[in-house]
Motif scaffolding. Sequence first.
Motif, short mmCIF file in Angstrom:
data_model
loop_
_atom_site.label_atom_id
_atom_site.label_comp_id
_atom_site.label_asym_id
_atom_site.label_seq_id
_atom_site.Cartn_x
_atom_site.Cartn_y
_atom_site.Cartn_z
N ASP A 93 0.83 -1.21 0.00
CA ASP A 93 0.00 0.00 0.00
C ASP A 93 0.87 1.26 0.00
OD1 ASP A 93 -2.13 1.69 0.11
OD2 ASP A 93 -2.60 1.33 2.21
N CYS A 94 1.91 1.27 0.81
CA CYS A 94 2.82 2.43 0.83
C CYS A 94 3.54 2.57 -0.50
CB CYS A 94 3.83 2.27 1.96
SG CYS A 94 3.11 2.31 3.62
N SER A 95 3.92 1.46 -1.11
CA SER A 95 4.58 1.53 -2.41
C SER A 95 3.64 2.10 -3.47
CB SER A 95 5.05 0.13 -2.81
OG SER A 95 5.62 0.15 -4.10
N SER A 110 11.16 8.29 2.94
CA SER A 110 10.07 7.32 2.74
C SER A 110 10.36 6.41 1.55
CB SER A 110 8.75 8.06 2.54
OG SER A 110 8.46 8.90 3.63
N ASP A 111 10.79 7.01 0.45
CA ASP A 111 11.04 6.22 -0.75
C ASP A 111 12.18 5.23 -0.54
OD1 ASP A 111 10.68 5.39 -3.34
OD2 ASP A 111 11.98 6.93 -4.19
N GLY A 112 13.26 5.66 0.11
CA GLY A 112 14.39 4.76 0.34
C GLY A 112 14.03 3.61 1.28
N HIS A 113 13.27 3.90 2.33
CA HIS A 113 12.89 2.84 3.27
C HIS A 113 11.98 1.81 2.59
CE1 HIS A 113 12.14 1.04 7.18
NE2 HIS A 113 10.83 1.08 6.93
N VAL A 114 11.00 2.27 1.84
CA VAL A 114 10.07 1.35 1.17
C VAL A 114 10.79 0.53 0.11
CG1 VAL A 114 8.01 1.24 -0.28
CG2 VAL A 114 8.05 2.74 1.70
N GLN A 115 11.67 1.17 -0.65
CA GLN A 115 12.39 0.43 -1.69
C GLN A 115 13.31 -0.64 -1.10
OE1 GLN A 115 11.79 0.58 -4.88
NE2 GLN A 115 10.27 2.21 -4.60
N SER A 116 13.95 -0.36 0.03
CA SER A 116 14.81 -1.37 0.66
C SER A 116 13.98 -2.55 1.18
CB SER A 116 15.60 -0.73 1.80
OG SER A 116 14.73 -0.24 2.81
N LEU A 117 12.80 -2.26 1.75
CA LEU A 117 11.94 -3.35 2.22
C LEU A 117 11.42 -4.19 1.06
CD1 LEU A 117 9.86 -1.58 5.03
CD2 LEU A 117 11.74 -3.19 5.30
N LEU A 118 11.07 -3.53 -0.05
CA LEU A 118 10.61 -4.28 -1.21
C LEU A 118 11.72 -5.18 -1.78
CD1 LEU A 118 8.49 -1.58 -3.09
CD2 LEU A 118 7.64 -3.62 -1.91
N LYS A 119 12.94 -4.69 -1.76
CA LYS A 119 14.06 -5.51 -2.24
C LYS A 119 14.24 -6.74 -1.37
CE LYS A 119 19.00 -5.32 -3.27
NZ LYS A 119 20.23 -4.47 -3.25
N LEU A 120 14.18 -6.57 -0.05
CA LEU A 120 14.31 -7.71 0.85
C LEU A 120 13.14 -8.68 0.68
CD1 LEU A 120 15.52 -5.90 4.08
CD2 LEU A 120 16.88 -7.34 2.59
N ARG A 121 11.95 -8.14 0.45
CA ARG A 121 10.78 -9.01 0.24
C ARG A 121 10.93 -9.82 -1.04
NH1 ARG A 121 6.32 -8.53 -2.90
NH2 ARG A 121 4.45 -9.71 -2.23
N ASN A 122 11.38 -9.19 -2.10
CA ASN A 122 11.56 -9.92 -3.36
C ASN A 122 12.66 -10.98 -3.26
OD1 ASN A 122 9.58 -8.31 -4.52
ND2 ASN A 122 11.07 -6.80 -5.25
N GLU A 123 13.63 -10.74 -2.41
CA GLU A 123 14.70 -11.72 -2.21
C GLU A 123 14.33 -12.80 -1.20
OE1 GLU A 123 18.06 -9.45 -1.05
OE2 GLU A 123 18.41 -8.60 -3.05
N GLY A 124 13.17 -12.67 -0.56
CA GLY A 124 12.74 -13.66 0.42
C GLY A 124 13.50 -13.61 1.72
N MET A 183 6.62 6.90 6.64
CA MET A 183 5.71 7.41 5.62
C MET A 183 5.09 8.75 5.98
SD MET A 183 5.61 5.54 2.93
CE MET A 183 4.07 6.08 2.20
N LYS A 184 5.50 9.34 7.07
CA LYS A 184 4.98 10.66 7.43
C LYS A 184 5.52 11.71 6.46
CE LYS A 184 4.66 13.88 11.30
NZ LYS A 184 5.10 14.17 12.69
N ASP A 185 4.62 12.52 5.90
CA ASP A 185 4.96 13.54 4.90
C ASP A 185 5.70 12.90 3.72
OD1 ASP A 185 3.85 15.47 6.55
OD2 ASP A 185 5.76 15.92 7.51
N TYR A 186 5.15 11.77 3.24
CA TYR A 186 5.81 11.09 2.12
C TYR A 186 5.72 11.87 0.82
CZ TYR A 186 1.11 9.74 0.62
OH TYR A 186 -0.20 9.77 0.21
N ASP A 187 4.81 12.85 0.75
CA ASP A 187 4.65 13.65 -0.47
C ASP A 187 5.34 15.00 -0.37
OD1 ASP A 187 2.99 14.53 1.52
OD2 ASP A 187 1.25 14.87 0.24
N VAL A 188 6.28 15.14 0.52
CA VAL A 188 7.03 16.39 0.70
C VAL A 188 8.51 16.09 0.49
CG1 VAL A 188 7.63 18.28 2.24
CG2 VAL A 188 5.33 17.30 2.31
#
Length: 263
Positions: A93-95, A110-124, A183-188
């Motif tokens: 949802d955040c992505s 926000s973008d860096g934290h979400v992208q790192s979590l997505l990378k770890l998720r894709n790698e299992g 994700m606080k103020d993710y659009d700033v």
Amino acid sequence: MLSWRVVRRMFCVAAEAKAAPVSSSRWERLRNSKAAVWCRSLLSDYKEACRDIVVGAREKPIKASVYMSILGGAWACFHTKPDQASFEAALLDCSNQLCLLSPWIRNATSDGHVQSLLKLRNEGRLRHISLGFLSLIYRTDYDSAVMLYEAQCSNLSVPWKELPLRMLDVGFVGRWWILDSKMKDYDVNEDEFKHLPPHMRATSPPGVEEVERNEGLHKESRLVLLMESEEDIEKQMHVIDREQENVSHDVSVKELKREETEA
């Protein structure tokens, strides 16, 4: 002599049969068994404990209320702790929220934290652990499906002392707190304002007067536009024509007077 022994034995057997107790039923034998006695004693102990709880609650209602609140809060925390599926849903949802924004206005944190979590998720490499009242998400070095010796050997697994260093998020009362804070103020995009002076970087909430003025403008923008009738429009046009005629007449009079003065 033999007959006397037989008679005496018959009398002894009859006396023993008369003195023997009547055989009890199966239900009575079950009630008098060791298991039944243990169950009755256990129920009696629980009954006394419940009675003591009720008497103590009547004597000290404040203490009982505190204990009940603690137990209720613990029960609520236990049943509302999130699981790994909820973390993945919140991460996706955040992505999606960040994907709807232009890269120029995304918050870099926000973008860096979400992208790192997505990378770890894709790698299992994301793992979930439940601690009763809360849940933890941490990272590992390998996917669980990897058949390498380093990934399958239990002696080379992640030790518990390294868990705080590998922890990525904490789930409590239905929320993932670190993800929500990132994700606080993710659009700033704060990099856009780093060249501004300090007094222009900070923003303050609007005052009461400004809020009321904005609400008034918003209500006025929603009002229905009233169309005037044709008669009113003709009257206004007539008034405008007369005003134009008067203005043109005054201009012509001024020009005549100027010509006379020049002559």
